[in-house]
Structures are given as C-alpha cells and as structure tokens.
Write a protein that holds these residues in place. Structure first.
Motif, mmCIF file in Angstrom:
data_model
loop_
_atom_site.group_PDB
_atom_site.id
_atom_site.type_symbol
_atom_site.label_atom_id
_atom_site.label_comp_id
_atom_site.label_asym_id
_atom_site.label_seq_id
_atom_site.Cartn_x
_atom_site.Cartn_y
_atom_site.Cartn_z
ATOM 1 N N THR A 1 15.487 -6.563 2.192
ATOM 2 C CA THR A 1 14.767 -6.488 0.925
ATOM 3 C C THR A 1 13.868 -5.248 0.945
ATOM 4 O OG1 THR A 1 12.784 -7.714 1.607
ATOM 5 C CG2 THR A 1 14.702 -9.013 0.913
ATOM 6 N N LYS A 2 13.104 -5.070 -0.114
ATOM 7 C CA LYS A 2 12.218 -3.914 -0.190
ATOM 8 C C LYS A 2 11.181 -3.911 0.925
ATOM 9 C CE LYS A 2 8.945 -1.509 -3.213
ATOM 10 N NZ LYS A 2 8.251 -1.495 -4.528
ATOM 11 N N SER A 3 10.761 -5.118 1.364
ATOM 12 C CA SER A 3 9.661 -5.188 2.329
ATOM 13 C C SER A 3 10.040 -5.822 3.662
ATOM 14 C CB SER A 3 8.498 -5.979 1.722
ATOM 15 O OG SER A 3 8.911 -7.302 1.413
ATOM 16 N N SER A 4 11.319 -6.197 3.848
ATOM 17 C CA SER A 4 11.685 -6.872 5.095
ATOM 18 C C SER A 4 13.145 -6.634 5.441
ATOM 19 C CB SER A 4 11.433 -8.379 4.973
ATOM 20 O OG SER A 4 12.323 -8.955 4.033
ATOM 21 N N ILE A 5 13.455 -6.853 6.720
ATOM 22 C CA ILE A 5 14.829 -6.748 7.188
ATOM 23 C C ILE A 5 15.022 -7.718 8.358
ATOM 24 C CG2 ILE A 5 14.345 -4.830 8.778
ATOM 25 C CD1 ILE A 5 17.134 -3.696 7.986
ATOM 26 N N ILE A 6 16.197 -8.305 8.420
ATOM 27 C CA ILE A 6 16.555 -9.193 9.527
ATOM 28 C C ILE A 6 17.830 -8.665 10.158
ATOM 29 C CG2 ILE A 6 17.199 -11.543 10.202
ATOM 30 C CD1 ILE A 6 15.648 -12.574 7.794
ATOM 31 N N GLU B 1 0.818 -1.217 0.000
ATOM 32 C CA GLU B 1 0.000 0.000 0.000
ATOM 33 C C GLU B 1 0.852 1.267 0.000
ATOM 34 O OE1 GLU B 1 -3.509 2.192 -0.059
ATOM 35 O OE2 GLU B 1 -3.259 0.031 -0.298
ATOM 36 N N GLY B 2 2.142 1.112 0.263
ATOM 37 C CA GLY B 2 3.028 2.270 0.309
ATOM 38 C C GLY B 2 3.313 2.768 1.701
ATOM 39 N N TYR B 3 2.915 2.011 2.742
ATOM 40 C CA TYR B 3 3.318 2.346 4.101
ATOM 41 C C TYR B 3 4.834 2.148 4.210
ATOM 42 C CZ TYR B 3 -1.663 1.650 5.242
ATOM 43 O OH TYR B 3 -3.033 1.712 5.280
ATOM 44 N N ARG B 4 5.520 3.070 4.844
ATOM 45 C CA ARG B 4 6.977 3.010 4.897
ATOM 46 C C ARG B 4 7.465 3.040 6.339
ATOM 47 N NH1 ARG B 4 9.570 7.269 3.208
ATOM 48 N NH2 ARG B 4 7.781 8.680 3.190
ATOM 49 N N LEU B 5 8.303 2.069 6.671
ATOM 50 C CA LEU B 5 8.946 2.025 7.979
ATOM 51 C C LEU B 5 10.434 2.281 7.804
ATOM 52 C CD1 LEU B 5 8.857 1.296 11.069
ATOM 53 C CD2 LEU B 5 9.508 -1.022 10.355
ATOM 54 N N GLN B 6 10.960 3.244 8.547
ATOM 55 C CA GLN B 6 12.396 3.481 8.582
ATOM 56 C C GLN B 6 12.920 3.005 9.926
ATOM 57 O OE1 GLN B 6 12.503 7.756 7.807
ATOM 58 N NE2 GLN B 6 13.159 7.371 5.706
ATOM 59 N N VAL C 1 12.330 4.164 13.557
ATOM 60 C CA VAL C 1 12.561 5.611 13.515
ATOM 61 C C VAL C 1 11.339 6.379 13.007
ATOM 62 C CG1 VAL C 1 13.972 7.423 12.440
ATOM 63 C CG2 VAL C 1 15.051 5.312 13.254
ATOM 64 N N SER C 2 10.757 5.943 11.883
ATOM 65 C CA SER C 2 9.594 6.614 11.299
ATOM 66 C C SER C 2 8.660 5.576 10.709
ATOM 67 C CB SER C 2 10.006 7.597 10.199
ATOM 68 O OG SER C 2 10.724 8.694 10.705
ATOM 69 N N LEU C 3 7.371 5.854 10.764
ATOM 70 C CA LEU C 3 6.366 4.986 10.160
ATOM 71 C C LEU C 3 5.336 5.877 9.477
ATOM 72 C CD1 LEU C 3 4.995 2.302 9.604
ATOM 73 C CD2 LEU C 3 4.022 2.378 11.909
ATOM 74 N N TRP C 4 5.380 5.860 8.151
ATOM 75 C CA TRP C 4 4.514 6.732 7.362
ATOM 76 C C TRP C 4 3.273 5.977 6.905
ATOM 77 C CZ3 TRP C 4 5.412 11.849 7.008
ATOM 78 C CH2 TRP C 4 6.696 12.305 7.340
ATOM 79 N N LYS D 1 -0.241 12.093 4.390
ATOM 80 C CA LYS D 1 0.840 11.300 4.945
ATOM 81 C C LYS D 1 1.064 11.672 6.405
ATOM 82 C CE LYS D 1 3.441 10.567 0.668
ATOM 83 N NZ LYS D 1 4.742 10.775 -0.018
ATOM 84 N N VAL D 2 1.143 10.671 7.250
ATOM 85 C CA VAL D 2 1.313 10.885 8.688
ATOM 86 C C VAL D 2 2.428 9.981 9.195
ATOM 87 C CG1 VAL D 2 0.198 10.877 10.945
ATOM 88 C CG2 VAL D 2 -1.160 11.362 8.902
ATOM 89 N N ASP D 3 3.428 10.567 9.836
ATOM 90 C CA ASP D 3 4.462 9.788 10.520
ATOM 91 C C ASP D 3 3.999 9.590 11.945
ATOM 92 O OD1 ASP D 3 6.715 8.634 11.599
ATOM 93 O OD2 ASP D 3 8.053 10.334 11.244
ATOM 94 N N VAL D 4 3.686 8.349 12.306
ATOM 95 C CA VAL D 4 3.051 8.068 13.595
ATOM 96 C C VAL D 4 4.047 7.645 14.672
ATOM 97 C CG1 VAL D 4 0.873 7.462 12.483
ATOM 98 C CG2 VAL D 4 2.534 5.652 13.012
ATOM 99 N N LEU D 5 5.354 7.672 14.383
ATOM 100 C CA LEU D 5 6.370 7.266 15.347
ATOM 101 C C LEU D 5 7.209 8.452 15.800
ATOM 102 C CD1 LEU D 5 8.017 3.940 14.117
ATOM 103 C CD2 LEU D 5 6.662 4.284 16.166
ATOM 104 N N LEU D 6 7.356 8.602 17.109
ATOM 105 C CA LEU D 6 8.287 9.597 17.621
ATOM 106 C C LEU D 6 9.715 9.108 17.388
ATOM 107 C CD1 LEU D 6 5.573 10.327 19.049
ATOM 108 C CD2 LEU D 6 6.962 11.105 20.990
#
Length: 345
Positions: A121-126, A23-28, A37-40, A48-53
């Motif tokens: 990857t584009k959608s995951s991290i370990i 859907e285009g939700y982005r987590l940094q 760090v950020s969740l858009w 667009k709303v970044d919901v993470l402090l």
C-alpha cells in the motif's frame, strides 16, 4: 531509479518499492534481500536528507558483501565453527568467515534471496520468504514474513515473523547503515549516541562470542550518556577485536520482551533517531570495513555509517545461558523494532 532495479534473478522478479509517511518521509526498498535502499527525511533546515547508505542499481546489490540494508538470517551475526547442536543432533552450516565460521545466515542467506511481495500500500509493505529444510545447513522449512509500515505518527515499524515445521533456530534482523547527516557524508563526527546497556559481550578469536559479559564501566564503549564515538580510544581497547572500531554486542538493560526504547542517535543537522525493540541486545557497528561506491558515485568508506542491529546474542545456538533462539513447530518467532525520527526545533 526504479528501472535500475526491475529485473529477474533466478527466475524471480526484482523491483523497487516506496512507502510514505503522513509527514512525507519516504522509504524505498527492494525485494532482493528485503533491502532498505533509501530513507528520505527533512532536517532542521527543512532540507531533504537520505539517511541510508545504498546503491543506485540492483547490479551492485547482487555483488554486495556488506549486507547494506538487508534482512539477514536465518541467524544474524556469527556462529562459531559454523555449527551447533539442537536436540542432540549436530548441524553443520555454510562457512563464510575465514573459511571457518558462519555469519548472517551463510553463503546464501536471506540477504541474497528474492522475497515475495504479499501486500503493498502507500504506507506499508509485506514480504515473505521460504527457507527450505537444509538451507545453508539449517533444519526445518522456515516461513518468514516481514512487515514494514509507517504509522500515523510517522514511526517506521518493522516486524519479522517466522514459523517452522520442525525444531530449528531463528534470530533475524535488519542491517541498515545510517548516516543522519546524509549518505555519503565522510564521517560520523557529527553524531552522538545513547545505548541503554551496562554490559558488552566478550568476543574471542574471529569475533566469536565466548559466553562472557564485560562491564562497560568507564571504557570508551560507555554510551549511557549521549556522546560521540571516540575512535582513537575505542581502537586501543577492542577486547579481543582487531582495533578497527566498534563492532560489539551491547546487552540491553531491563529486557523483558516488551517494546522498549534502547538506543538513540542524533546529528548536528537536528535529526535524531530512537530505536525501540523487543530484542535483548544491539550489535553496534561503525562500518569498520566499508569500502564501496554507493549512490551517485559517492564513496562509502570506513566509519562513514553506523548500524544498530536489534537481535538475540551472537553465537546463541552454542551458549546455553544466552537467550534461546530455538524455534519449535506451533510457535512464532516475533521481532519488533521501530525507528522514531525527531527534528530539533
């Protein structure tokens, strides 16, 4: 913003990573402390709303004492007198609460470690981290793996695994600070909460769990129907706390180690977040002591965010009738928590 994170700390590389949902939700997230760090997201009006402090640069995270977005451990929450006995042997841990108790893994817990990126990857991290035998006083070499990924249904899944080479204790969790109206919003007034819990743990001096449970009943800690936080009433009845807000452990109903929906937060902008977990409880915290400069110079102050941290009961190493946090060689600690986001029509 990525260049503000690219540095070395104790000889290890720190960087900022981003994963995206269909859907285009982005987590940094940063590999320093495995920090979110950020969740858009997008709200009801498609804004667009970044919901993470969080912070704009790694320097602020290196001096952060609020564990913003971090994966905390080896044992989350408080351990009374910074000690416990395991298999007949007493272990003394580092003290970082009032010079007496142990919180979120100690003076240099997992929140201040540089994690290794095993896969991205584009959608995951370990990410992985090795905590050596004796780290912060804990026994055993502990190998921890954090898996963070978006599903095809735009669910943010988090898994935490841990193994050890000798008996130890493990109780890990993520510590994100949310405001669904957007980070920097000056209150939680636009939020309502539901928690599937009939009981709360009794905390004694210094917020250490005593081993007793208390019925929530009609107190202002009752979120069995979705409702806003009545801070005025909460701060009159803290059950041994300092009257600052909610910072309590809610014992979840019907715990059976399966993935269950246990909490929900919804905001006036149409955004809502469900929390699903296989853990027996949630620490619900309303950022009672937050006082720092966040992203874009915004001031993060008291009651401007909430945390819902899935975990085993605090002080569990010292209270035998609490769910066990003992981890033995040959077994795997497994923590599974999901964040499911909705937008009202």
């Amino acid at each position: 913003m990525r260049e503000n994170f690219q540095t070395k700390h104790k000889g290890k590389d720190i960087d900022l990573y981003e994963i995206e949902s269909p859907e285009g939700y982005r987590l940094q997230l940063a590999n320093y402390g495995c920090r979110l760090v950020s969740l858009w997201l997008r709200d009801q009006r498609d804004r667009k709303v970044d919901v993470l402090l969080g912070y704009d640069n790694i320097g602020q995270y290196l001096t952060d004492d609020a564990n913003l977005g971090a994966l905390v451990g080896r044992v989350a929450n408080r351990i009374g007198n910074a000690s416990f006995t395991l298999d007949g042997k007493k272990y003394q841990l580092t003290k970082n609460i009032n010079g007496k108790h142990h919180l979120h893994g100690g003076v240099e817990g997992f929140a201040s470690a540089v994690w290794e990126v095993e896969d991205y990857t584009k959608s995951s991290i370990i990410l992985t981290h090795k905590s050596h035998d004796g780290d912060q006083g804990y026994p055993g070499n502990l190998i921890v793996k954090a898996v963070i990924r978006w599903t095809e249904e735009d669910v943010l899944q988090t898994y935490i695994y841990a193994t050890t080479d000798k008996p130890t204790v493990a109780n890990l969790t993520f510590h994100p600070y949310f405001n669904l109206m957007g980070e920097g919003t000056p209150s939680l007034d636009e939020h309502k909460f539901w928690l599937d819990a009939n009981e709360i743990l009794e905390f004694g001096e210094d917020s250490i769990a005593t081993g007793n449970s208390l019925a929530i009943g009609t107190t202002p800690f009752n979120f069995q129907e979705i409702t806003s936080v009545n801070f005025q009433e909460v701060m009159k009845t803290q059950w041994g706390m300092d009257g600052e807000g909610i910072d309590h452990f809610f014992v979840l109903n019907n715990f059976d180690e399966s993935l269950q929906e246990v909490a929900k937060a919804e905001a006036e902008n149409g955004l809502s977040m469900e929390i699903w977990t296989n853990q027996p409880g949630l620490q619900f915290y309303t950022a009672n002591f937050l006082d720092t400069e966040g992203k874009d110079g915004k001031h993060y102050s008291k009651h401007t965010a909430f945390c819902l941290e899935a975990q085993v009961h605090p002080n569990a190493p010292n209270i035998s009738h609490f769910p066990s946090v003992r981890l033995a060689p040959g077994t795997t600690y497994t923590h599974h928590t999901e964040y499911r986001f909705r937008v009202a029509d």
